[in-house]
Design an enzyme around this catalytic site. Structure first.
Site, PDB file in Angstrom:
ATOM      1  N   LYS A  68       0.836  -0.772  -0.267  1.00 37.64           N
ATOM      2  CA  LYS A  68      -0.136  -0.064   0.368  1.00 37.64           C
ATOM      3  C   LYS A  68       0.911   1.158  -0.522  1.00 37.64           C
ATOM      4  O   LYS A  68       0.506   2.099  -0.185  1.00 37.64           O
ATOM      5  CB  LYS A  68      -1.258   0.428   1.421  1.00 37.64           C
ATOM      6  CG  LYS A  68      -2.069  -0.820   1.085  1.00 37.64           C
ATOM      7  CD  LYS A  68      -2.844  -1.383   1.983  1.00 37.64           C
ATOM      8  CE  LYS A  68      -4.292  -1.849   1.584  1.00 37.64           C
ATOM      9  NZ  LYS A  68      -4.837  -2.152   3.306  1.00 37.64           N
ATOM     10  N   LYS A  91      -4.944 -10.651  -6.758  1.00 31.52           N
ATOM     11  CA  LYS A  91      -5.617 -10.890  -5.828  1.00 31.52           C
ATOM     12  C   LYS A  91      -7.061 -10.182  -5.525  1.00 31.52           C
ATOM     13  O   LYS A  91      -6.666  -9.598  -5.699  1.00 31.52           O
ATOM     14  CB  LYS A  91      -5.037 -10.770  -4.430  1.00 31.52           C
ATOM     15  CG  LYS A  91      -6.369 -11.172  -3.479  1.00 31.52           C
ATOM     16  CD  LYS A  91      -5.045 -10.657  -2.052  1.00 31.52           C
ATOM     17  CE  LYS A  91      -5.796  -9.478  -1.585  1.00 31.52           C
ATOM     18  NZ  LYS A  91      -7.245  -9.710  -0.532  1.00 31.52           N
ATOM     19  N   LYS A 112     -11.619  -6.429  -2.787  1.00 32.66           N
ATOM     20  CA  LYS A 112     -13.109  -5.509  -2.320  1.00 32.66           C
ATOM     21  C   LYS A 112     -12.416  -3.902  -3.126  1.00 32.66           C
ATOM     22  O   LYS A 112     -12.845  -3.765  -4.089  1.00 32.66           O
ATOM     23  CB  LYS A 112     -13.670  -5.209  -1.432  1.00 32.66           C
ATOM     24  CG  LYS A 112     -14.518  -6.231  -0.831  1.00 32.66           C
ATOM     25  CD  LYS A 112     -14.748  -6.135   0.821  1.00 32.66           C
ATOM     26  CE  LYS A 112     -14.414  -7.660   1.710  1.00 32.66           C
ATOM     27  NZ  LYS A 112     -13.667  -6.348   2.391  1.00 32.66           N
TER      28      LYS A 112
END
Ligand code: ATP
Ligand code: MG
Length: 316
Positions: free
Chosen positions: A112, A191, A194
């Site tokens: 991130k 991956k 959401k």
């Protein structure tokens, strides 16, 4: 006494089949064997979702989702993470025992950080809050997808650090990861997440399934279109798939249609069960509120011990 199982899911978007096969299916399969406690990780979701109406809406929907997949409120306690505020207190205590380098090694954080220079402190501290969520229950088992393996390792380290400094108090939990479905790929091959916009939603309509499946990236150096095949493995045995993929070799559109058909048949009954629960939102809200009340009591007892152990004077 039954062993304790704890796991959480962030209300950060619609559930997808990766969440289901990687983690949620295990909650359902294990709810008889373990005392099962499943929370809606709304505090964790704040690291990425900062829209109050949206957060509330997705949080309530996630409770519906849990009921629709077959979690039985008589066996599994469902609760909002924010209904047990003790975990944030415990996370603070743990953050005073955890070093920056330990957290900087976390893959999820590194990924991130690489994408976002203005990364927030909550995202950095994510594994510490997660450690508090788990350890406060003296959990034995934590069913998760592979992407959470390192976070459970951090939780065990946190338990050891605390026990070393203040004396034995926390149990070291074990992750339960199903190897065959540890990382379900998304439509883009990364991956399925959401927050990546690459999902096949778990309660998708037939049209949504068709659209998502047709968008699966198929460039493949192997014998079969890799992403299509990997997703198909969730729904059929390898023997069945070998037959299907040999018969339709090179016909990617046909293979996608067959996959979409299997997904739709799988999703339909769960989607219908969800619609039934959606007509009883009062009951759904009550289930999760009662879950929160029950967990607050359990957790409060543990926190009294924790405060005592670290030397926090408290008057309640
Ligand atoms: P976000 O993008 O917001 O992080 P997510 O899709 O990763 O959402 P989480 O709420 O972070 O979902 O994770 C819920 C559970 O689902 C965790 O146990 C996680 O390991 C598991 N999981 C998430 N994505 C996958 C996947 N693609 N394959 C297998 N398990 C997964
Ligand atoms: Mg995630």
């Amino acid at each position: 006494m039954k062993k304790i199982l704890v796991s959480g899911v962030q209300p950060s978007g619609r559930l997808h089949i990766g969440n289901y096969f990687g983690a949620l299916k295990q909650f359902v399969d294990l709810q008889d064997e373990y005392e099962t406690r499943i929370f809606i990780a709304n505090l964790h979701a704040l690291t990425t979702l900062q829209n109050p109406e949206e957060l509330k809406k997705i949080s309530r929907e996630l409770v519906l989702d849990f009921l629709a997949i077959g979690l039985d409120p008589k066996k599994a306690t469902l609760y909002y993470q924010s209904d047990v505020p003790h975990v944030t207190e415990l996370a603070w205590i743990f953050s005073c025992l955890t070093t920056m380098p330990e957290l900087m090694r976390a893959h999820a954080f590194k990924d991130k950080e690489a994408k976002n220079a203005d990364i927030n402190v909550g995202t950095f501290n994510y594994p510490v809050l997660m450690a508090a969520d788990i350890l406060v229950h003296d959990a034995d088992a934590v069913p998760v997808g592979k992407d959470q393996k390192q976070h459970i390792e951090i939780a065990r380290e946190v338990a050891r650090d605390f026990n070393n400094v203040f004396g034995e108090l926390f149990k070291e939990p074990k992750e339960l990861i199903l190897e065959a479905v540890e990382t379900v790929p998304g439509t883009d091959g990364q991956k399925m997440s959401k927050s990546y916009g690459n999902t096949i939603p778990l309660f998708a309509t037939d049209e949504e399934v068709d659209k998502a499946v047709m968008s699966i990236v198929t460039d493949s150096s192997g014998e079969y279109p890799e992403n299509v095949f990997k997703i198909h493995q969730l729904f059929r045995t390898n023997d069945e798939l070998d037959k299907i993929y040999t018969e339709n070799k090179g016909q990617y559109k046909k293979l996608k249609e067959l996959l979409a058909e299997d997904i739709k048949n799988f999703i339909r009954p769960m989607r219908e069960r969800r619609e039934e629960w959606a007509g009883k939102m009062d009951e759904v809200d009550k289930i999760v509120a009662e879950g929160g009340k029950k967990m607050r009591e359990v957790v409060h007892k543990k926190m009294v011990e924790v405060r005592e152990r670290v030397g926090l004077i408290h008057n309640d």
